[in-house]
Design an enzyme around this catalytic site. Structure first.
Site, PDB file in Angstrom:
ATOM      1  N   SER A  97      15.903  73.564  64.065  1.00 26.49           N
ATOM      2  CA  SER A  97      14.632  73.763  65.013  1.00 26.49           C
ATOM      3  C   SER A  97      13.560  73.239  64.160  1.00 26.49           C
ATOM      4  O   SER A  97      12.586  72.620  64.849  1.00 26.49           O
ATOM      5  CB  SER A  97      14.284  75.075  65.580  1.00 26.49           C
ATOM      6  OG  SER A  97      13.871  75.833  64.422  1.00 26.49           O
ATOM      7  N   GLY A  98      13.434  72.909  62.990  1.00 28.83           N
ATOM      8  CA  GLY A  98      12.349  72.548  62.297  1.00 28.83           C
ATOM      9  C   GLY A  98      11.198  73.857  61.786  1.00 28.83           C
ATOM     10  O   GLY A  98      10.461  73.929  60.848  1.00 28.83           O
ATOM     11  N   GLY A  99      11.615  75.167  62.302  1.00 26.88           N
ATOM     12  CA  GLY A  99      11.023  75.973  61.964  1.00 26.88           C
ATOM     13  C   GLY A  99      10.771  76.461  60.407  1.00 26.88           C
ATOM     14  O   GLY A  99       9.866  76.683  59.820  1.00 26.88           O
ATOM     15  N   PHE A 100      12.122  76.306  59.897  1.00 27.20           N
ATOM     16  CA  PHE A 100      12.105  76.915  58.445  1.00 27.20           C
ATOM     17  C   PHE A 100      11.405  75.597  57.750  1.00 27.20           C
ATOM     18  O   PHE A 100      10.594  76.140  56.714  1.00 27.20           O
ATOM     19  CB  PHE A 100      13.473  76.546  58.060  1.00 27.20           C
ATOM     20  CG  PHE A 100      13.789  76.968  56.648  1.00 27.20           C
ATOM     21  CD1 PHE A 100      13.237  78.338  56.014  1.00 27.20           C
ATOM     22  CD2 PHE A 100      14.288  76.134  55.763  1.00 27.20           C
ATOM     23  CE1 PHE A 100      13.465  78.495  54.743  1.00 27.20           C
ATOM     24  CE2 PHE A 100      14.531  76.193  54.285  1.00 27.20           C
ATOM     25  CZ  PHE A 100      14.001  77.417  53.866  1.00 27.20           C
ATOM     26  N   ASP A 175      11.775  79.583  65.598  1.00 28.42           N
ATOM     27  CA  ASP A 175      11.470  80.782  65.168  1.00 28.42           C
ATOM     28  C   ASP A 175      10.346  80.567  63.842  1.00 28.42           C
ATOM     29  O   ASP A 175      10.231  79.764  63.458  1.00 28.42           O
ATOM     30  CB  ASP A 175      12.614  81.327  64.547  1.00 28.42           C
ATOM     31  CG  ASP A 175      13.523  80.508  63.547  1.00 28.42           C
ATOM     32  OD1 ASP A 175      13.500  79.329  63.516  1.00 28.42           O
ATOM     33  OD2 ASP A 175      13.969  81.197  62.598  1.00 28.42           O
ATOM     34  N   GLN A 225      15.938  86.904  63.183  1.00 29.51           N
ATOM     35  CA  GLN A 225      15.082  87.217  61.967  1.00 29.51           C
ATOM     36  C   GLN A 225      15.244  88.560  61.870  1.00 29.51           C
ATOM     37  O   GLN A 225      15.956  89.197  62.221  1.00 29.51           O
ATOM     38  CB  GLN A 225      13.615  86.727  62.092  1.00 29.51           C
ATOM     39  CG  GLN A 225      13.500  85.290  62.280  1.00 29.51           C
ATOM     40  CD  GLN A 225      13.829  84.426  61.049  1.00 29.51           C
ATOM     41  OE1 GLN A 225      13.645  85.026  59.890  1.00 29.51           O
ATOM     42  NE2 GLN A 225      13.958  83.154  61.083  1.00 29.51           N
ATOM     43  N   GLY A 252      24.919  80.511  71.439  1.00 32.14           N
ATOM     44  CA  GLY A 252      25.391  80.883  70.215  1.00 32.14           C
ATOM     45  C   GLY A 252      24.117  81.586  69.493  1.00 32.14           C
ATOM     46  O   GLY A 252      23.091  81.729  70.045  1.00 32.14           O
ATOM     47  N   ASP A 304      25.975  75.795  56.904  1.00 34.44           N
ATOM     48  CA  ASP A 304      25.359  74.681  56.548  1.00 34.44           C
ATOM     49  C   ASP A 304      24.683  74.926  55.341  1.00 34.44           C
ATOM     50  O   ASP A 304      24.000  75.933  55.096  1.00 34.44           O
ATOM     51  CB  ASP A 304      24.257  73.835  57.691  1.00 34.44           C
ATOM     52  CG  ASP A 304      23.103  74.500  57.580  1.00 34.44           C
ATOM     53  OD1 ASP A 304      22.097  73.895  56.963  1.00 34.44           O
ATOM     54  OD2 ASP A 304      22.864  75.664  58.305  1.00 34.44           O
ATOM     55  N   CYS A 342      42.189  69.235  43.514  1.00 35.67           N
ATOM     56  CA  CYS A 342      41.232  69.007  44.589  1.00 35.67           C
ATOM     57  C   CYS A 342      42.105  67.733  45.303  1.00 35.67           C
ATOM     58  O   CYS A 342      42.616  66.733  44.471  1.00 35.67           O
ATOM     59  CB  CYS A 342      39.866  68.332  44.008  1.00 35.67           C
ATOM     60  SG  CYS A 342      38.880  67.646  45.344  1.00 35.67           S
ATOM     61  N   CYS A 344      40.478  65.214  47.054  1.00 34.21           N
ATOM     62  CA  CYS A 344      39.297  64.535  47.735  1.00 34.21           C
ATOM     63  C   CYS A 344      39.642  63.001  47.231  1.00 34.21           C
ATOM     64  O   CYS A 344      40.319  62.803  46.316  1.00 34.21           O
ATOM     65  CB  CYS A 344      37.943  64.831  47.665  1.00 34.21           C
ATOM     66  SG  CYS A 344      37.506  64.369  45.708  1.00 34.21           S
ATOM     67  N   CYS A 347      38.728  62.488  43.551  1.00 33.81           N
ATOM     68  CA  CYS A 347      39.868  63.158  42.503  1.00 33.81           C
ATOM     69  C   CYS A 347      40.850  62.364  42.672  1.00 33.81           C
ATOM     70  O   CYS A 347      41.768  62.323  41.801  1.00 33.81           O
ATOM     71  CB  CYS A 347      39.928  64.563  42.817  1.00 33.81           C
ATOM     72  SG  CYS A 347      38.485  65.454  42.150  1.00 33.81           S
TER      73      CYS A 347
END
Ligand SMILES: [Zn+2]
Length: 411
Positions: A97-100, A175, A225, A252, A304, A342, A344, A347
């Site tokens: 949201s950009g709130g943080f 938030d 929160q 969610g 994330d 690994c 990936c 690797c």
């Protein structure tokens, strides 16, 4: 609305734990959970092409509303067909949201802190006389752009408008993110503010969904929160879980705020105890292996974090025996992959010695190859948690993995 669904598959067989596997369906495809969602803050996972992110198993990407609002501007992303199309990513997308960001960039607080390192409680960090880049009031947040110092204002309505223009499949309510240093009194006041903002987000989201009915459905997740307080965390979950504005409810939930690392699992558990079981939950900004395990077992479905890519660019790479710095002299003749186990692209094709050389000579593909490896390591770790929950072997896998990864002999 039928374009967004969540189905729980299996649950961890322990009544004290809320961990489960499931599938989130979005207009741009499915996300099998639990899942780690790599972060492309400005509509790019730094130094890595979206094709490589798909190859390494990323099921979705998360971009940041604050950064894209400032640059290039949400109207440009909207005209491009939404953030996924803009960045050539065909899978599901999230925006936060950009709130943080509007709050944390002003105060400089961290997401997860060890409370025992610093136990003072004060609202000093958000006090009015303090020089900072953001000011909160009951209607929204006024903040200074970190790019050019210009003044901007986010309200719940503005955040919804910006996130609808950005067009991600999963968006978050606006938030107020507090710090663990705020007083209990401030946390109570802030939690009520976040609840009122959540209601405003639902109303505006409903309006925008009707107005933009020709666009793919965007799912709105409410953000909880309550800092380190059990009653506040449970209240936030009950309140937001029950919100209904003329039939518009949250699809969610984001488990947000500053989190006390030592009690992360307990805090997540308080919230997931109270939340509706049939809706997905995202633990915002969490990506360290030990935190992922406790998040998953306590019922978070998606995660994330910028850490895997940010650390990769500083030459810190994951191995099953812990994190190592690839510039270390011991790697300059190590012609094995960074991690033998690994799977990936890095690797499969490159040696630790080559990465050592790239970082020491400051060549750009060092960051690219290290980021591919780190993102794959974390994506795969959470994929494996999903498999082990389905097999009923989650706790055994957790013990084995963490025992080796954090073993003292690796330090
Ligand atoms: Zn690798």
């Amino acid at each position: 609305m039928s374009q967004f669904k969540f189905k729980v598959e299996n649950e961890i067989a322990d009544s004290n734990l809320n961990g489960r596997t499931g599938v989130i369906t979005t207009p741009h495809g499915e996300i099998k959970t639990p899942a780690f969602i790599p972060v492309g803050t400005k509509a790019t996972v730094k130094s890595v092409l979206p094709e490589s992110m798909a190859d390494l198993g990323a099921q979705a990407l998360l971009a940041n509303a604050y950064h894209l609002y400032l640059q290039p501007g949400p109207e440009i992303v909207d005209e491009a067909g939404g953030v996924g199309k803009f960045m050539n990513w065909s899978g599901p997308t999230f925006t936060d949201s950009g709130g943080f960001q509007v709050l944390s960039l002003g105060v400089g607080f961290k997401k997860v802190i060890a409370m025992d390192e610093d136990t003072f409680r004060s609202d000093e960090v958000i006090a009015d006389h303090k020089e900072r880049l953001a000011h909160v009031d009951n209607d929204g947040v006024t903040f200074k752009s970190h790019l050019d110092g210009s003044m901007h204002r986010f309200t719940p309505e503005v955040s919804m408008q910006v996130q609808h223009q950005l067009g991600a499949d999963i968006i978050f309510a606006f938030d107020e993110c507090t710090t663990l240093h705020n007083t209990r009194k401030y946390q109570e006041k802030s939690l009520e503010r976040t609840r009122l903002w959540a209601k405003r987000c639902l109303v505006e989201h409903g309006r925008l969904t009707r107005e933009r009915a020709s666009k793919p459905y965007q799912a709105l997740w409410g953000v909880l929160q309550g800092a380190q307080y059990e009653d506040l965390r449970r209240k936030a979950a009950k309140d937001l879980g029950a919100l209904d504005e003329d039939g518009i409810t949250f699809d969610g939930f984001g488990l947000g705020g500053a989190l006390d690392k030592a009690n992360l699992g307990t805090i997540v558990g308080w919230m997931t105890d109270e939340l509706p079981r049939d809706k997905p939950r995202h633990l915002l900004g969490i990506g360290e292996p030990d935190d992922l395990f406790v998040g998953v077992e306590n019922g978070a479905d998606t995660f994330d974090c910028v850490a895997p890519s940010r650390q990769a660019r500083t030459s810190a790479v994951f191995t099953n025996d812990g994190r190592v710095n690839i510039t270390n002299a011991k790697f300059n003749r190590d012609f094995n992959p960074i991690d033998e186990s690994c799977d990936c692209y890095t690797c499969a094709n490159y040696t630790a010695a080559y990465l050592n050389h790239l970082f020491r000579s400051k060549e750009m593909i060092g960051s690219t190859l290290a980021t591919i490896h780190n993102e794959r390591f974390i994506v795969r770790l959470v994929e494996r948690m999903r498999t082990e929950i389905n097999n009923g072997d989650f706790q055994e896998f957790k013990r084995d993995f963490l025992g080796r990864f954090y073993s003292a002999s690796n330090k």
